[in-house]
Design a protein around this motif. Structure first.
Motif, PDB file in Angstrom:
ATOM      1  N   GLU A  11       0.688  -1.189  -0.215  1.00  0.00           N
ATOM      2  CA  GLU A  11       0.091   0.073   0.031  1.00  0.00           C
ATOM      3  C   GLU A  11       0.796   1.200  -0.002  1.00  0.00           C
ATOM      4  O   GLU A  11       0.767   2.162  -0.643  1.00  0.00           O
ATOM      5  CB  GLU A  11      -0.960   0.028   1.288  1.00  0.00           C
ATOM      6  CG  GLU A  11      -1.872   1.079   1.170  1.00  0.00           C
ATOM      7  CD  GLU A  11      -2.567   0.955   2.696  1.00  0.00           C
ATOM      8  OE1 GLU A  11      -3.112   2.024   3.025  1.00  0.00           O
ATOM      9  OE2 GLU A  11      -2.856  -0.083   3.243  1.00  0.00           O
ATOM     10  N   ARG A  14       2.465   1.620  -3.455  1.00  0.00           N
ATOM     11  CA  ARG A  14       1.491   2.331  -4.324  1.00  0.00           C
ATOM     12  C   ARG A  14       1.368   3.520  -4.174  1.00  0.00           C
ATOM     13  O   ARG A  14       1.244   4.536  -5.047  1.00  0.00           O
ATOM     14  CB  ARG A  14       0.161   1.342  -4.491  1.00  0.00           C
ATOM     15  CG  ARG A  14      -0.872   1.926  -5.593  1.00  0.00           C
ATOM     16  CD  ARG A  14      -2.200   0.902  -5.430  1.00  0.00           C
ATOM     17  NE  ARG A  14      -2.607   1.117  -4.119  1.00  0.00           N
ATOM     18  CZ  ARG A  14      -2.806  -0.287  -3.198  1.00  0.00           C
ATOM     19  NH1 ARG A  14      -2.285  -1.195  -3.529  1.00  0.00           N
ATOM     20  NH2 ARG A  14      -3.398  -0.040  -1.938  1.00  0.00           N
ATOM     21  N   GLU A  15       0.967   3.960  -3.010  1.00  0.00           N
ATOM     22  CA  GLU A  15       0.347   5.338  -2.671  1.00  0.00           C
ATOM     23  C   GLU A  15       1.649   6.491  -2.542  1.00  0.00           C
ATOM     24  O   GLU A  15       1.309   7.579  -3.058  1.00  0.00           O
ATOM     25  CB  GLU A  15      -0.291   5.423  -1.290  1.00  0.00           C
ATOM     26  CG  GLU A  15      -1.607   4.717  -1.477  1.00  0.00           C
ATOM     27  CD  GLU A  15      -2.438   4.642  -0.442  1.00  0.00           C
ATOM     28  OE1 GLU A  15      -1.952   5.233   0.875  1.00  0.00           O
ATOM     29  OE2 GLU A  15      -3.523   3.992  -0.067  1.00  0.00           O
ATOM     30  N   ILE A  18       4.611   4.616  -6.659  1.00  0.00           N
ATOM     31  CA  ILE A  18       4.323   4.559  -8.054  1.00  0.00           C
ATOM     32  C   ILE A  18       3.113   5.408  -8.309  1.00  0.00           C
ATOM     33  O   ILE A  18       3.337   6.015  -9.468  1.00  0.00           O
ATOM     34  CB  ILE A  18       3.526   2.980  -8.132  1.00  0.00           C
ATOM     35  CG1 ILE A  18       4.791   2.116  -7.841  1.00  0.00           C
ATOM     36  CG2 ILE A  18       2.900   2.808  -9.385  1.00  0.00           C
ATOM     37  CD1 ILE A  18       4.321   0.746  -7.971  1.00  0.00           C
ATOM     38  N   GLU A  19       2.148   5.723  -7.797  1.00  0.00           N
ATOM     39  CA  GLU A  19       0.930   6.653  -8.157  1.00  0.00           C
ATOM     40  C   GLU A  19       1.536   8.133  -8.278  1.00  0.00           C
ATOM     41  O   GLU A  19       1.200   8.461  -9.380  1.00  0.00           O
ATOM     42  CB  GLU A  19      -0.028   6.522  -7.250  1.00  0.00           C
ATOM     43  CG  GLU A  19      -0.868   5.424  -7.184  1.00  0.00           C
ATOM     44  CD  GLU A  19      -2.238   5.374  -6.301  1.00  0.00           C
ATOM     45  OE1 GLU A  19      -2.365   6.050  -5.457  1.00  0.00           O
ATOM     46  OE2 GLU A  19      -2.841   4.300  -6.250  1.00  0.00           O
ATOM     47  N   GLY A  22       2.890   8.664 -11.731  1.00  0.00           N
ATOM     48  CA  GLY A  22       2.024   8.489 -12.735  1.00  0.00           C
ATOM     49  C   GLY A  22       2.441   7.149 -13.421  1.00  0.00           C
ATOM     50  O   GLY A  22       2.020   7.377 -14.912  1.00  0.00           O
ATOM     51  N   THR A  24       2.307   2.966 -14.831  1.00  0.00           N
ATOM     52  CA  THR A  24       1.664   1.926 -14.599  1.00  0.00           C
ATOM     53  C   THR A  24       2.122   0.859 -13.905  1.00  0.00           C
ATOM     54  O   THR A  24       3.522   1.032 -13.561  1.00  0.00           O
ATOM     55  CB  THR A  24       1.079   1.270 -15.949  1.00  0.00           C
ATOM     56  OG1 THR A  24       2.256   1.040 -16.641  1.00  0.00           O
ATOM     57  CG2 THR A  24       0.507   2.180 -16.848  1.00  0.00           C
TER      58      THR A  24
END
Length: 95
Positions: A11, A14-15, A18-19, A22, A24
């Protein structure tokens, strides 16, 4: 100090990593040199951060492998303490 209900390191990955970039999951997996399936399992909390993955993440995101392994340890320990509950264990002492 123990964290109450620490997030799965996937989590956090990802947060916070990666996010914001921007990118994939497919692109991140390619950059890390792992399969999309492997990265997806981590991001969705179905797999943990191994020492090898911690090294990959540290190189990709300019962090330390120890920080990823510590997050995994805290998450695993919290999960274990939750699941063990009030199990009875006999204390052992030296004779």
């Amino acid at each position: 100090m123990k964290m109450h209900h620490p997030p799965h390191p996937g989590e956090v990955l990802r947060e916070l990593c990666i996010e914001p970039l921007g990118i994939t999951i497919t692109r991140a997996a390619e950059a890390l040199g792992v399969s999309r399936k492997t990265l997806s399992a981590i991001l969705n909390g179905r797999a943990g951060i191994s020492p090898e993955m911690a090294i990959r993440l540290s190189k990709a995101f300019d962090t330390t492998p120890e920080s990823w392994l510590q997050q995994q340890l805290e998450y695993d320990l919290w999960q274990a303490e939750k699941s063990v509950g009030d199990v009875k264990v006999e204390k052992l002492f030296a004779a």
